[in-house]
Each structure stands twice: as structure tokens, then as C-alpha cells.
Motif scaffolding. Structure first.
Motif, PDB file in Angstrom:
ATOM      1  N   TRP A 306       0.838  -1.215   0.000  1.00 12.02           N
ATOM      2  CA  TRP A 306       0.000   0.000   0.000  1.00 12.02           C
ATOM      3  C   TRP A 306       0.867   1.257   0.000  1.00 12.02           C
ATOM      4  O   TRP A 306       0.548   2.231  -0.690  1.00 12.02           O
ATOM      5  N   THR A 307       1.973   1.256   0.773  1.00 12.31           N
ATOM      6  CA  THR A 307       2.832   2.449   0.798  1.00 12.31           C
ATOM      7  C   THR A 307       3.436   2.697  -0.587  1.00 12.31           C
ATOM      8  O   THR A 307       3.564   3.841  -1.017  1.00 12.31           O
ATOM      9  N   ASP A 308       3.810   1.625  -1.296  1.00 11.88           N
ATOM     10  CA  ASP A 308       4.315   1.796  -2.663  1.00 11.88           C
ATOM     11  C   ASP A 308       3.229   2.335  -3.580  1.00 11.88           C
ATOM     12  O   ASP A 308       3.472   3.207  -4.429  1.00 11.88           O
ATOM     13  N   ASP A 309       2.007   1.808  -3.416  1.00  9.17           N
ATOM     14  CA  ASP A 309       0.889   2.264  -4.249  1.00  9.17           C
ATOM     15  C   ASP A 309       0.564   3.734  -3.990  1.00  9.17           C
ATOM     16  O   ASP A 309       0.216   4.468  -4.916  1.00  9.17           O
ATOM     17  N   LEU A 310       0.670   4.158  -2.717  1.00 11.62           N
ATOM     18  CA  LEU A 310       0.453   5.572  -2.393  1.00 11.62           C
ATOM     19  C   LEU A 310       1.454   6.450  -3.136  1.00 11.62           C
ATOM     20  O   LEU A 310       1.096   7.489  -3.701  1.00 11.62           O
ATOM     21  N   GLU A 311       2.707   6.025  -3.124  1.00 12.47           N
ATOM     22  CA  GLU A 311       3.753   6.814  -3.780  1.00 12.47           C
ATOM     23  C   GLU A 311       3.487   6.936  -5.276  1.00 12.47           C
ATOM     24  O   GLU A 311       3.615   8.024  -5.852  1.00 12.47           O
ATOM     25  N   VAL A 312       3.105   5.832  -5.919  1.00  7.66           N
ATOM     26  CA  VAL A 312       2.805   5.869  -7.347  1.00  7.66           C
ATOM     27  C   VAL A 312       1.600   6.764  -7.613  1.00  7.66           C
ATOM     28  O   VAL A 312       1.594   7.554  -8.565  1.00  7.66           O
ATOM     29  N   PHE A 313       0.570   6.669  -6.772  1.00  8.90           N
ATOM     30  CA  PHE A 313      -0.637   7.469  -6.927  1.00  8.90           C
ATOM     31  C   PHE A 313      -0.332   8.965  -6.821  1.00  8.90           C
ATOM     32  O   PHE A 313      -0.764   9.772  -7.653  1.00  8.90           O
ATOM     33  N   ILE A 314       0.451   9.351  -5.828  1.00 10.62           N
ATOM     34  CA  ILE A 314       0.701  10.765  -5.549  1.00 10.62           C
ATOM     35  C   ILE A 314       1.707  11.374  -6.518  1.00 10.62           C
ATOM     36  O   ILE A 314       1.510  12.485  -7.017  1.00 10.62           O
ATOM     37  N   LEU A 315       2.775  10.634  -6.824  1.00  9.30           N
ATOM     38  CA  LEU A 315       3.867  11.208  -7.610  1.00  9.30           C
ATOM     39  C   LEU A 315       3.807  10.889  -9.101  1.00  9.30           C
ATOM     40  O   LEU A 315       4.495  11.535  -9.903  1.00  9.30           O
ATOM     41  N   LYS A 316       2.986   9.901  -9.496  1.00 10.40           N
ATOM     42  CA  LYS A 316       2.920   9.544 -10.913  1.00 10.40           C
ATOM     43  C   LYS A 316       1.496   9.484 -11.440  1.00 10.40           C
ATOM     44  O   LYS A 316       1.288   9.510 -12.654  1.00 10.40           O
ATOM     45  N   GLY A 317       0.518   9.364 -10.542  1.00 11.04           N
ATOM     46  CA  GLY A 317      -0.854   9.155 -10.959  1.00 11.04           C
ATOM     47  C   GLY A 317      -1.761  10.336 -10.693  1.00 11.04           C
ATOM     48  O   GLY A 317      -1.437  11.487 -11.015  1.00 11.04           O
ATOM     49  N   TYR A 318      -2.906  10.044 -10.056  1.00  7.39           N
ATOM     50  CA  TYR A 318      -3.944  11.053  -9.868  1.00  7.39           C
ATOM     51  C   TYR A 318      -3.652  12.055  -8.748  1.00  7.39           C
ATOM     52  O   TYR A 318      -4.495  12.893  -8.451  1.00  7.39           O
ATOM     53  N   GLY A 319      -2.472  11.978  -8.124  1.00 10.18           N
ATOM     54  CA  GLY A 319      -2.152  12.881  -7.013  1.00 10.18           C
ATOM     55  C   GLY A 319      -2.173  14.347  -7.390  1.00 10.18           C
ATOM     56  O   GLY A 319      -2.523  15.207  -6.584  1.00 10.18           O
ATOM     57  N   LYS A 320      -1.789  14.671  -8.620  1.00 13.64           N
ATOM     58  CA  LYS A 320      -1.815  16.056  -9.105  1.00 13.64           C
ATOM     59  C   LYS A 320      -1.947  16.012 -10.624  1.00 13.64           C
ATOM     60  O   LYS A 320      -1.369  15.141 -11.280  1.00 13.64           O
ATOM     61  N   SER A 321      -2.682  16.947 -11.183  1.00 15.21           N
ATOM     62  CA  SER A 321      -3.012  16.879 -12.609  1.00 15.21           C
ATOM     63  C   SER A 321      -1.782  16.944 -13.509  1.00 15.21           C
ATOM     64  O   SER A 321      -1.781  16.372 -14.602  1.00 15.21           O
ATOM     65  N   VAL A 322      -0.707  17.625 -13.077  1.00 16.99           N
ATOM     66  CA  VAL A 322       0.479  17.721 -13.921  1.00 16.99           C
ATOM     67  C   VAL A 322       1.072  16.335 -14.162  1.00 16.99           C
ATOM     68  O   VAL A 322       1.706  16.089 -15.197  1.00 16.99           O
ATOM     69  N   ASN A 323       0.865  15.394 -13.230  1.00 13.78           N
ATOM     70  CA  ASN A 323       1.406  14.036 -13.366  1.00 13.78           C
ATOM     71  C   ASN A 323       0.974  13.382 -14.664  1.00 13.78           C
ATOM     72  O   ASN A 323       1.758  12.674 -15.308  1.00 13.78           O
TER      73      ASN A 323
END
Length: 513
Positions: A306-323
Motif C-alpha cells: 500500500w505504501t508503494d501504491d500511495l507513492e505511485v498514486f501521488i507522484l505519478k498518478g492522480y495525485g496532481k493533474s500535472v502528473n
């Protein structure tokens, strides 16, 4: 009344002790037993390695509740777009050095335990004298044999699934193959094409044939390495990485405490982080699941995943639109290739004179944003939220179920296929886009959750909303000529999510480990 209060206090205290004892028991259960407390099926750690998961192990993870559209028999595929991640690779030189440091740390921890005359009976035998499987290796990050096989087999399956697209003789203008300049990506393209064109040539016993793989320099590749060329994204990632690490700390602290108590060694948070990395490498690359992975129980493995998935979500995915919006050049290239194919079909150009497939091989940082642009792995109203660039809630903590899992979103060899169909018998729409993720049909929220979307609807609902600005508007850092008046900065979306996560933690949530 006072007696009732004291009786209630004793009951509350006993309840807390019982919960604590239950937690300790759960943390020390064997992997297989604790897994049954999470799910009704056996726990295969190889399916819980986030983006380090091997494609062959996780490719069939799909939403079983989704009913795929029935493609009319009169419809025929006329063009294929593929966006794929490279296959399973070796650890990089940096991560190999980390494993060498882990070996030194384990040795010191065992020596320290001996000096303190602590029992070592609980330690697994493999820890004594352990060295990294990659010790002494000079180079890293290359595609390994398992990775070659993943892409070769994928090429064969694509050929078998869409035989009508492969009736022409090979020509680079008909079957365009593109990769990034990173060797594991271009090697993946070669392995895939060897499977795709297997038996179609004259070279060797396998009747292989030569083919071309084109690349762009890293500095100018805005189609497949936009994450390297988008300065605003690089600034965002650098600024948010410390907050992401802070977000993961409570889980690593809890797991570190559990492992130290279980094995009697004074593990640090860094030790546990490196052991988790070793677990992923052993399980994915070597099929070893009873060493580093065996140190953790299933609950801990699910939390670390889950911690790895959080990192991918925030820094590469839906965490911010610029991603994901920085991937607009890739989405535009996909749509334009389909428009060219439609024009060729309308003009009834002779077969072999126009492109039938555009095949791209890149990285997780390419596949994840592209999947987000399509709106994959969303629930309910989340698609409307990302259209408005509103932050989404973080993927929920286990044991709650979540759509966003790195092992499904972008495993080694993970891919998206957009297949353009011609349906001449349809009155309203003659062309449709069939969307597959890891070879399985997936619902498109922008197309009423169908996987078979009219091309014009795809453009209107999925493509056009992203095209209000271009890549340079998104990625270029704007110069500020004038200092704005001092004011309290607005909290970032990640800060809001971070605050939401911990402010909403109840006592029950805190004991989910």
C-alpha cells in the motif's frame, strides 16, 4: 453510580488489553494464516509487489464484475495503438549498492545480538552470512530473461488476437515500433516484435525477420519520456517527495517494531525498507518467496504494498493533474494515428500503403500517466473530479479494497491497447475504440463505463477535455517578474489529503496493522 463507572472503566481497560493482545497475535501469525484473515484465497506475495510485479503473475488481475461490450461480428480492427512498459529488469546499480549495505547491517545486527547474549533461535538460517544475489555485479537495470519472455509472449498473443492487422508484409511505415533510448525499453520492443513477426521471415530456424525500432533522445522525447522534459512536474515531484516519505513512515515504524520484536534484532526503518525491496526483487526476479518476504506476515506485506501504491498514486498518478496532463503529446499522437487510419479506410487505400499499428515501449512513468488520461481505475464521481482538476482521496488502507494497485496499473510489461474498429453496418457511428489494459477490456468512465467507445465520443469526452492547454503551457515554469503581496500560501492537494488521512484515523483504523 460510582460502582457502575468503575465497572465500566474496568471493562474498557480489559477491552483495550484484549485488542492489544489480538494485534500482537496477528502480527506474529505465519504468512499463510494471516492471509486468510485478509482474503478467502491463498496469499501469493508475487501478486502484491506493486510496480515490481512480474507481468505473467498479475496480468489476469481484472475486475470480474465488469461485463465487456459485445463487439458486432461486422466490425473489423483496422489499427492498433500499444503503450507498454518494459519487461522485468534487474535492479539498478544504486539499488544493488543498497542491498550490499543491507548485508553489512544484518551482519552487525547479529553481532550486536551475540554481544548482548540474546537468543538467535528465532532468526531464519538464511540471514547468517547472507550476501546480495547481485553482489559484485557491475551493471544494472537491464532487461532480464524473464522480461524478454514476457514481451515475446505478449507479441505472440497480440498477433493471434488480431490476425487481420498482420496480413501485410512488414514495413516500418505500416508497423511503426518506437522505444525510449533506455536499453531495457528498446530491448523490450525487440522481444515483442520477435514474437509478433515470428515465422514471418527467413532468418534462422525460427524464421525471424529484421525490423526497425526508432527512438528519440532523452532531452527531446516528449512522447514517451515527458516526465524527463516537463520541468513543472520535476519541481512538483521534488517538492512532494519528503511529504510522501512522511506519509509512509507510520507503516514502516509499525512494521519495524513488529519485526524487531519477532526476531530479536534491533532493525531500523531503513533496514525494513531495504528488506522490503529485497523481498520484491527476490519474489519477482528469482521466484524466491520464503526468505526476505518470509520475514513479514501477510498483513505487513499488504501494508508495505500500500505504501508503494500511495507513492505511485501521488507522484505519478492522480495525485496532481500535472502528473498525467504532461502526457498529452502521447494521447494526441494516439488519436491522430487513429484519424489517419480512418481516412485511409474511407479512401479505400490499398493494404500496405498505410499504418496499421503504432507500438510504443517505455516506462511505468509513461504507462501510469497515460492510463490516468484515459480515466482508468476510477470509481463513482472521481472521473468528474479529475476533469475539474480536483484532488482525489488516497487509496484506502488495507484491508479495505481499492482500485488503485501498482501491480495492476503498471507491472513490468504492463500495457494499454487501443484498437480502432471499422463498423460499416452501424448507422450512427462507423468507428469505435476498444480499450484493453493488460490485455483485458476495461471500462472508460468518459464513455458510460463501456470498453467499446464510439470514436467521436472518445474524442469529445476523453480527448478534448484535456486539450484546453498544450504540453508547453503545462510544463514550462512561468517567470515571475513581480513579487506578489505576502499572503498565507494555500495548502497543496497533497497536504489536504495528508491532513484528511490522519485527522480521520479512528482507534479502529490505528489497529488495522
Amino acid at each position: 453510580m460510582a460502582k457502575d463507572v468503575r465497572r465500566m472503566e474496568r471493562k474498557t481497560k480489559m477491552s483495550g488489553i484484549v485488542k492489544l493482545c489480538l494485534l500482537i497475535v496477528l502480527l506474529n501469525l505465519p504468512v499463510t494464516l494471516s492471509a486468510r484473515l485478509i482474503a478467502d484465497e491463498p496469499f501469493d506475495v508475487r501478486m502484491h509487489l506493486s510496480t515490481v510485479s512480474r507481468y505473467g503473475v498479475v496480468k489476469d488481475i481484472a475486475d470480474n464484475s465488469f461485463v465487456s461490450a459485445s463487439i458486432p461480428h461486422a466490425c473489423t480492427p483496422i489499427h492498433l495503438n500499444l503503450v507498454a512498459r518494459h519487461g522485468t529488469r534487474a535492479p539498478t546499480k544504486k539499488r544493488m549498492r543498497e542491498l550490499d549495505r543491507l548485508a553489512t547491517s544484518i551482519e552487525l545486527l547479529i553481532e550486536n545480538a551475540k554481544e548482548r547474549k540474546l537468543s538467535l533461535d528465532r532468526l531464519p538460517s538464511w540471514l547468517f552470512g547472507w550476501t546480495s544475489p547481485w553482489k559484485g555485479k557491475v551493471n544494472g537495470g537491464e532487461l532480464i530473461v524473464k522480461g524478454e519472455e514476457e514481451l515475446y509472449d505478449l507479441g505472440i498473443r497480440v498477433r493471434d488476437k488480431f490476425p487481420n492487422l498482420l496480413t501485410d508484409n512488414y514495413h516500418p511505415d505500416v508497423y511503426a515500433i518506437k522505444a525510449t533510448q533506455v536499453p531495457r525499453a528498446s530491448a523490450s520492443a525487440v522481444a515483442f516484435a520477435m514474437g509478433l513477426f515470428n515465422g514471418r521471415g527467413t532468418l534462422g530456424p525460427g524464421k525471424h525477420r529484421a525490423f526497425a525500432v526508432s527512438t528519440e533522445t532523452r532531452a527531446s522525447d516528449i512522447l514517451l519520456r515527458f516526465f524527463d522534459t516537463c520541468q513543472n512536474y520535476k519541481n512538483y515531484r521534488k517538492s512532494e517527495e519528503p511529504a510522501v516519505e512522511k506519509l509512509k513512515e507510520p507503516v514502516f515504524d509499525e512494521v519495524t517494531f513488529a519485526l524487531s520484536g519477532r526476531y530479536g534484532l534491533n532493525f531500523s526503518r531503513q533496514d525494513v525498507s531495504s528488506l522490503w525491496f529485497l523481498c520484491k526483487q527476490e519474489a519477482s526476479l528469482l521466484d524466491i518467496t520464503n526468505q526476505a518476504c518470509g520475514l513479514f506476515n501477510a498483513i505487513e506485506l499488504s501494508l508495505l504494498e500500500w505504501t508503494d501504491d500511495l507513492e505511485v498514486f501521488i507522484l505519478k498518478g492522480y495525485g496532481k493533474s500535472v502528473n498525467y496532463r504532461m502526457g498529452l503529446p502521447l494521447l494526441k499522437d494516439v488519436v491522430e494515428s487513429m484519424e489517419v487510419a480512418i481516412k485511409a479506410n474511407e479512401e479505400e487505400l490499398p493494404s500496405g500503403s498505410y499504418e496499421k499499428a503504432r507500438l510504443r515501449f517505455a516506462h511505468a512513468e509513461t504507462v501510469v500517466p497515460f492510463s490516468c488520461l484515459l480515466g482508468l481505475f476510477l470509481q463513482g464521481s472521481e472521473y468528474n473530479q479529475i476533469q475539474r482538476e480536483e484532488p482525489l482521496e488516497l487509496p484506502p488502507r488495507p484491508p479495505k479494497k481499492r482500485n488503485w494497485r501498482g501491480s495492476a496499473v503498471a507491472p513490468f510489461g504492463g500495457n494499454n491497447m487501443l484498437v480502432l474498429y471499422s463498423c460499416p453496418a452501424q448507422e450512427a457511428n462507423k468507428y469505435f475504440v476498444h480499450v484493453l489494459h493488460n490485455e483485458h477490456p476495461v471500462p472508460l468512465p468518459g464513455c458510460d463505463n463501456s470498453d467499446f467507445c464510439p470514436f467521436e465520443v472518445f474524442k469529445e469526452k476523453i480527448y478534448q477535455p484535456h486539450m484546453k492547454v498544450d504540453y508547453h503551457d503545462i510544463c514550462t515554469v512561468k517567470e515571475q517578474h513581480e513579487e506578489p503581496p505576502a499572503q498565507k500560501p494555500a495548502p497543496s492537494k497533497l497536504s489536504l489529503l495528508f491532513g484528511w488521512l490522519f485527522s480521520s484515523q479512528s482507534d479502529e483504523t490505528k489497529t488495522e496493522l
